[in-house]
Enzyme design. Structure first.
Site, PDB file in Angstrom:
ATOM      1  N   TYR A  55      -7.371 -28.771   2.225  1.00 38.74           N
ATOM      2  CA  TYR A  55      -8.161 -29.778   1.518  1.00 38.74           C
ATOM      3  C   TYR A  55      -7.499 -30.043   0.164  1.00 38.74           C
ATOM      4  CZ  TYR A  55     -12.399 -32.479   0.633  1.00 38.74           C
ATOM      5  OH  TYR A  55     -13.301 -33.510   0.405  1.00 38.74           O
ATOM      6  N   HIS A 114       3.602 -34.922   7.750  1.00 38.20           N
ATOM      7  CA  HIS A 114       4.960 -34.816   7.215  1.00 38.20           C
ATOM      8  C   HIS A 114       5.811 -34.192   8.319  1.00 38.20           C
ATOM      9  CE1 HIS A 114       7.927 -34.785   4.164  1.00 38.20           C
ATOM     10  NE2 HIS A 114       7.546 -33.764   3.430  1.00 38.20           N
TER      11      HIS A 114
END
Ligand SMILES: NC(=O)c1ccc[n+]([C@@H]2O[C@H](COP(=O)([O-])OP(=O)(O)OC[C@H]3O[C@@H](n4cnc5c(N)ncnc54)[C@H](OP(=O)(O)O)[C@@H]3O)[C@@H](O)[C@H]2O)c1
Length: 373
Positions: free
Chosen positions: A63, A149
């Site tokens: 988070y 990513h």
């Protein structure tokens, strides 16, 4: 393509900002001579997305910036979304503040991964590597693994992250901070993201990646590979996006100061005018437009000097790209960000920047902007 400013009155409310319909669809676009396929969100209205993921639990581990932006957008869009973070860490506290409820939609990392059908690995890249041996066994058949990513799988030799061969593994990489993923969504706009497929077991991996990209709040999505994404991303952030531009600001400022210019003049001629006046013109209308909007004197000088900067800097960029491709940048990042005190060490370096004359001057200059008075 998007308006960069939107008047307050024209700004839609959150409810109407959620994935509007019928704006645009799949398109082949000629980008300066190369045709590329771009997916736009009109193909995926909210009802279709909700139906597509109706049997899924979207589990976001981490988070940080992306977990926050993607997680809240998914939750607001009505998907079954859960968060997995270290219990009582700073992310846990931040998630509770944002309304995630422990035991309901906020869990320790491994518990969340067990519950998720689509596991969105948004831990820091270093943490993805550290936690992989515990997470991998929980990625059972039928689940989907998602990254934002290409870092972990592409640099497997360094990260040891090897996605299971029997599940779909996909990527959606928003081209901006998670804070922007969230703010653009709230404004009814959408970030642009790239997507890629690493493993396609079901034959649906690409479709799922595009659907997830729209679900997290992307406005349009273009295709890449995990490799191309990680190379361009690491290169870009070390170059024009952050490191390069910071270095250039410092060099210009220091020479002005060494030649007797006041701090405010040096700052105004280096940072304030570029970020407040000229770069927004480049963003909105392009470099040629910006040149055209400047005085003949400025234009002549810039036309003469940009090739000098380009030729001087190109070898630096070549060195940087090679350093990214070789894995040296990945190794450095993993080593630094895996230290238990990485936050403290990072803060020390950010403090150095904060205390540089140029950025202290910036603080005062920003206060002088009429809108800040
Ligand atoms: N930020 C961006 O602009 C951006 C843009 C596009 C893609 N991405 C990619 O998105 C992914 C997430 O990046 P991010 O910037 O959102 O997050 P980040 O700041 O890099 O990572 C933060 C998260 O990792 C957790 N974490 C760190 N070390 C941990 C450890 N040892 N064990 C367990 N959890 C740990 C943190 O939890 P604690 O609070 O408990 O430490 C936090 O929830 C990365 O793959 C990144 O490359 C980022």
């Amino acid at each position: 393509m998007f308006r960069t400013t939107i008047s307050k009155a024209a700004r839609p409310t959150l409810a109407s900002a959620q994935i509007p319909r019928g704006i645009r669809g799949l398109k082949n676009i000629n980008f300066g001579g190369s045709v590329e396929t771009v997916h736009e969100r009109a193909d995926w209205p909210r009802e279709k997305l909700l139906n597509y993921f109706k049997n899924d639990t979207l589990c976001l581990t981490g988070y940080g910036s992306q977990g926050y932006g993607q997680g809240l957008n998914l939750r607001d869009n009505g998907f079954k979304t859960i968060i997995g973070v270290r219990e009582n860490g700073s992310s846990w506290k931040a998630a509770v503040e944002d309304g995630w409820v422990p035991g309901e939609n906020l869990f320790p990392i491994l518990e969340a991964v067990k519950r998720g059908t689509i596991v969105m690995n948004l831990l820091s890249d270093a943490a993805q590597s550290e936690t992989w041996s515990q997470i991998k066994p929980l990625l059972t058949e039928g689940k989907t693994l998602y990254f934002s990513h290409g870092f972990s799988p592409v640099f497997e030799k360094l990260t040891h992250v090897d996605p299971p061969k029997n599940i779909d593994t996909i990527m959606v990489a928003p081209k901006g901070s998670g804070r922007t993923v969230r703010s653009l969504f709230k404004e009814g706009r959408g970030i642009n993201s790239s997507f890629a497929v690493w493993n396609d077991v079901t034959g649906k991996a690409e479709e799922k990646a595009v659907a997830l990209a729209i679900a997290i709040g992307s406005g349009y999505v273009y295709e890449t590979t995990f490799q191309k994404e990680v190379y361009s991303d690491l290169y870009g952030e070390r170059g024009c996006l952050m490191g390069g531009i910071h270095g250039m600001f410092l060099a210009q400022y220091e020479v002005l100061r060494e030649n007797g210019h006041t701090p405010s003049e040096a700052f105004n001629e280096t940072v304030e005018e570029s970020t407040q006046s000229l770069y927004p013109l480049v963003g909105k209308h392009g470099m040629d437009y910006m040149y055209d909007a400047c005085s003949t004197t400025a234009r002549r000088g810039a036309l003469d000097w940009y090739p000098v900067f380009k030729d001087t800097l190109k070898p630096v960029f070549q060195k940087l790209y090679a350093s990214v491709r070789s894995g040296a940048e990945t190794k450095r990042s993993l080593e630094f960000n895996s230290q238990s005190n990485y936050r403290e060490e990072l803060n020390k370096e950010l403090d150095t920047i904060r205390n540089m004359e140029i950025w202290r001057v910036g603080k005062e200059v920003r206060k002088l902007r009429p809108e800040n008075n």
